[in-house]
Design a protein around this motif. Sequence first.
Motif, PDB file in Angstrom:
ATOM      1  N   VAL A 568      -4.215  -0.012   7.875  1.00  0.00           N
ATOM      2  CA  VAL A 568      -5.208   1.147   7.189  1.00  0.00           C
ATOM      3  C   VAL A 568      -4.409   2.344   7.106  1.00  0.00           C
ATOM      4  CG1 VAL A 568      -7.293   2.558   7.854  1.00  0.00           C
ATOM      5  CG2 VAL A 568      -7.293   0.318   8.569  1.00  0.00           C
ATOM      6  N   ILE A 569      -4.359   3.032   5.905  1.00  0.00           N
ATOM      7  CA  ILE A 569      -3.610   3.895   5.584  1.00  0.00           C
ATOM      8  C   ILE A 569      -4.356   5.295   5.226  1.00  0.00           C
ATOM      9  CG2 ILE A 569      -1.759   4.978   3.914  1.00  0.00           C
ATOM     10  CD1 ILE A 569      -0.601   2.130   3.816  1.00  0.00           C
ATOM     11  N   PHE A 570      -3.989   6.190   5.639  1.00  0.00           N
ATOM     12  CA  PHE A 570      -4.829   7.695   5.418  1.00  0.00           C
ATOM     13  C   PHE A 570      -3.797   8.571   4.585  1.00  0.00           C
ATOM     14  CE2 PHE A 570      -7.276   6.468   8.881  1.00  0.00           C
ATOM     15  CZ  PHE A 570      -8.417   6.253   8.122  1.00  0.00           C
ATOM     16  N   LEU A 571      -3.766   8.795   3.270  1.00  0.00           N
ATOM     17  CA  LEU A 571      -2.847   9.536   2.603  1.00  0.00           C
ATOM     18  C   LEU A 571      -3.460  11.055   2.269  1.00  0.00           C
ATOM     19  CD1 LEU A 571      -1.966   7.419  -0.451  1.00  0.00           C
ATOM     20  CD2 LEU A 571      -0.611   7.976   1.585  1.00  0.00           C
ATOM     21  N   VAL A 572      -3.126  12.078   3.175  1.00  0.00           N
ATOM     22  CA  VAL A 572      -3.388  13.460   3.115  1.00  0.00           C
ATOM     23  C   VAL A 572      -2.639  14.474   2.334  1.00  0.00           C
ATOM     24  CG1 VAL A 572      -4.128  15.550   4.597  1.00  0.00           C
ATOM     25  CG2 VAL A 572      -4.566  13.056   5.406  1.00  0.00           C
ATOM     26  N   ILE A 637      -8.328   0.105  -3.228  1.00  0.00           N
ATOM     27  CA  ILE A 637      -7.642  -0.881  -2.346  1.00  0.00           C
ATOM     28  C   ILE A 637      -7.651   0.048  -0.881  1.00  0.00           C
ATOM     29  CG2 ILE A 637      -5.601  -1.699  -1.716  1.00  0.00           C
ATOM     30  CD1 ILE A 637      -5.198  -2.410  -4.747  1.00  0.00           C
ATOM     31  N   LEU A 638      -7.085   1.163  -1.114  1.00  0.00           N
ATOM     32  CA  LEU A 638      -6.932   2.156  -0.011  1.00  0.00           C
ATOM     33  C   LEU A 638      -8.076   2.375   0.859  1.00  0.00           C
ATOM     34  CD1 LEU A 638      -3.989   4.289  -1.490  1.00  0.00           C
ATOM     35  CD2 LEU A 638      -3.902   2.378   0.128  1.00  0.00           C
ATOM     36  N   ALA A 639      -9.288   2.785   0.068  1.00  0.00           N
ATOM     37  CA  ALA A 639     -10.621   2.888   0.332  1.00  0.00           C
ATOM     38  C   ALA A 639     -11.205   1.747   1.082  1.00  0.00           C
ATOM     39  CB  ALA A 639     -11.539   3.474  -0.490  1.00  0.00           C
ATOM     40  N   GLU A 640     -11.081   0.732   0.757  1.00  0.00           N
ATOM     41  CA  GLU A 640     -11.556  -0.501   1.427  1.00  0.00           C
ATOM     42  C   GLU A 640     -11.051  -0.670   2.718  1.00  0.00           C
ATOM     43  OE1 GLU A 640     -12.616  -5.157   0.574  1.00  0.00           O
ATOM     44  OE2 GLU A 640     -11.308  -4.251  -0.875  1.00  0.00           O
ATOM     45  N   ARG A 641      -9.575  -0.689   2.793  1.00  0.00           N
ATOM     46  CA  ARG A 641      -8.973  -0.875   4.096  1.00  0.00           C
ATOM     47  C   ARG A 641      -9.606   0.088   5.094  1.00  0.00           C
ATOM     48  NH1 ARG A 641      -2.464  -1.726   3.187  1.00  0.00           N
ATOM     49  NH2 ARG A 641      -2.521  -3.356   1.709  1.00  0.00           N
ATOM     50  N   ALA A 642      -9.735   1.538   4.661  1.00  0.00           N
ATOM     51  CA  ALA A 642     -10.037   2.537   5.454  1.00  0.00           C
ATOM     52  C   ALA A 642     -11.442   2.577   5.741  1.00  0.00           C
ATOM     53  CB  ALA A 642      -9.771   3.763   5.207  1.00  0.00           C
ATOM     54  N   GLY A 643     -12.531   1.749   4.989  1.00  0.00           N
ATOM     55  CA  GLY A 643     -13.758   1.706   5.308  1.00  0.00           C
ATOM     56  C   GLY A 643     -14.431   3.111   4.911  1.00  0.00           C
ATOM     57  N   LEU A 644     -13.807   3.615   3.854  1.00  0.00           N
ATOM     58  CA  LEU A 644     -14.432   4.852   3.248  1.00  0.00           C
ATOM     59  C   LEU A 644     -14.612   4.334   1.864  1.00  0.00           C
ATOM     60  CD1 LEU A 644     -11.831   7.471   4.114  1.00  0.00           C
ATOM     61  CD2 LEU A 644     -13.970   7.251   5.174  1.00  0.00           C
ATOM     62  N   THR A 645     -15.747   5.350   1.126  1.00  0.00           N
ATOM     63  CA  THR A 645     -16.048   5.197  -0.273  1.00  0.00           C
ATOM     64  C   THR A 645     -14.832   5.496  -0.920  1.00  0.00           C
ATOM     65  OG1 THR A 645     -16.801   7.270  -0.340  1.00  0.00           O
ATOM     66  CG2 THR A 645     -18.564   5.445   0.217  1.00  0.00           C
ATOM     67  N   ASN A 646     -14.877   5.017  -2.312  1.00  0.00           N
ATOM     68  CA  ASN A 646     -13.818   5.712  -3.208  1.00  0.00           C
ATOM     69  C   ASN A 646     -13.742   7.298  -3.476  1.00  0.00           C
ATOM     70  OD1 ASN A 646     -13.232   2.903  -3.687  1.00  0.00           O
ATOM     71  ND2 ASN A 646     -14.181   2.636  -5.810  1.00  0.00           N
ATOM     72  N   GLU A 647     -15.060   7.618  -3.413  1.00  0.00           N
ATOM     73  CA  GLU A 647     -15.085   9.098  -3.603  1.00  0.00           C
ATOM     74  C   GLU A 647     -14.550   9.834  -2.233  1.00  0.00           C
ATOM     75  OE1 GLU A 647     -17.728   7.098  -4.063  1.00  0.00           O
ATOM     76  OE2 GLU A 647     -17.905   6.996  -6.358  1.00  0.00           O
TER      77      GLU A 647
END
Length: 674
Positions: A568-572, A637-647
């Motif tokens: 799971v990756i968070f890009l700030v 792809i990144l949003a799905e891993r993190a469990g967030l919506t695309n927005e």
Amino acid sequence: MKQQIVPPLAVHFVWHPNDNINTTIMDFRRYLTRDIDRPFSRELNIPTFLYSSQKRSHPPSNSPKKLAKKDVIFLFLSANTLMIPSWKEYINSLPERKNYHLVPVAVEHEGIGHTSEGRLKSLNCIRMFEWNEDFKKEYAIFYLSHELYRFGLKNINLLESGIDSSIRLFLSHAKKGDTGLKHAKAIKKFIDNSNMQGFFDVNDISSGFKFDEEIEKHIKRSTLIAIESDAYSTRYWCQREILTAKREKRPIILVNSLEEYEDRVFPAASNIPCVHITAEPLNDKDILRILIAALLETIRFEHARKLLTYYRNQKWIDQNAVIFARPPEIQQIVEILKKNKKSNNLVICYPEPPLYKEETEWADYFNITVSTPLWSSDKKSYKNKKFRIGLSIADYQPDGYDKQNQDLDELKRFSQSLARHLLANKHTLIYGGDLRNDGFTQFILDEATVLRDRLQLDKLFVENYLAWPLNVKQENLKWYANYNTVVKPVSASIPDDIKSLIHDISTFLPPDCLENKYIWSRCLTTMREESIKSSDIRILVGGKFENYLGKMPGVLEEFLIAYKQDLVIFLVGGLGGLTKKLCISIKNRKIEEEFTEEWQINHNNAYKDLQKIASQHGKHTDYDNLKEVIENITIPILAERAGLTNEEYERLMTTPFIDESIYLILKSIKNLPK
């Protein structure tokens, strides 16, 4: 698409690089942002943005954007901004928008020339060049704070005179020749010579009105300055004035001017900012200190209420929460409970940071919930969900606030706040290297040290990985010793393919030649691989493209390793640096030029030679593959891993607001499967 976060207030500063006012701007800005050296202080936390340039003839590449409900833009004007055509054009091009307020500040007399025509025509300037040099810092904070209050937190009617939107002060003091009376007279005299409205009960009680009703009416719309003298706490009216201000939820500051002894500090005169002065006659600098404290507390108080109300509307906090602009007190709770029949459902939200554990024990007794926006007292959703979270946070090369309009200290505030919330929920934090004064490891471990005592935790969970040869450096071992209660040092392995190149693994090897730099690059890669392999989540912020050790920028390499391992990756990205460029590349499906080998060779001395020797061992950076990987990563792809919506994920990649980015990360972690 969900509407983006629009906080109540943002402050922008625009100045010419040759006007030598950086210190003045940064002094004022420090009062608006949370002190990184005192992360648990109750100070302002207003987003600030900076616009200047490194070249005299070029204005900033960016102009202040409409980011908040109200944006206040301080324009520092001089002969430079007036006579350099590009700067004059830049200022005249600033948009005219509702709640986008320009505040001109004339650094020198020539700056007033901007107000004769163009965007600033007929606007009155703050005349910085008239300030007494002995009190220049105090006057800057005083005048800028007052305009910030008027334009940022008041609903100004353009038909009103300027003074109608000024701050109102109520001076609470003991009478009859007491020190408090003398100080109050001195403060009032100063106020009467400024553009601030003050209320002074000796002179301003209208004939025919009841004394107590008139006092309470004024307190309800004022900031109360309580002048604490030896007699203050024994006076009924002084006690009543403070209690009224607390009941009416008004800003309060305490001016401590005790001469000898006070037998009982009035309990209501606590939980508020305090300014210490002597009992001697007040001088102008002392009065300025008092008024500055009152102004800043008023701004903090009003901003906190607006911010928490906004968060409540965004459903960040309980929809039924009672909002407090300062930490709650038992007396206030009792008053609320008397009116609230459903006392067992009472929820109170106050500004960050959270109170000490001991300070909120009474909440359990009253069966109520107290929390801050990011610090929920509901820990059920975190039960048995403890993650190993790797942090990739690094500085980047500043550009003089030309394109990157936030200061590097925002990265430190982010690391402190993020570490606080993750550690309190007993997640393990994993970080690599950076053992230096004012480095990110220090900020994280300082936060952990305070948090350990604050929450009375027997154990905190911070692991710091060090690559060889840093892990044999004696001063690094001593550095760890200062944090031995909160950190677990982890020494990364030495790659097998370079062991034959190392003569003595117990001796530090400086990166002072090409061969040594290659050894360092291999060890750094191994350290990153091992730390990421032991992680579930990776959070990336900032990062530099130049002057790094390794085969590529560290934050970039950590991203590529984490992505390959399906973490799971968070890009700030909103806080700048390499991560921002990475977010832009992913969003546009096209890499930015900094990710090309050509750019890296042109901007990093001897990089071409390092690539050559690494290629001989098959350990170089393959930039064609790097391009292919980045351009094929998508936000879904990144949003799905993190469990967030695309927005939500796209907002995480772009938001310049620390609270919002941390909120999105915490929301994701809370909802991730165990």
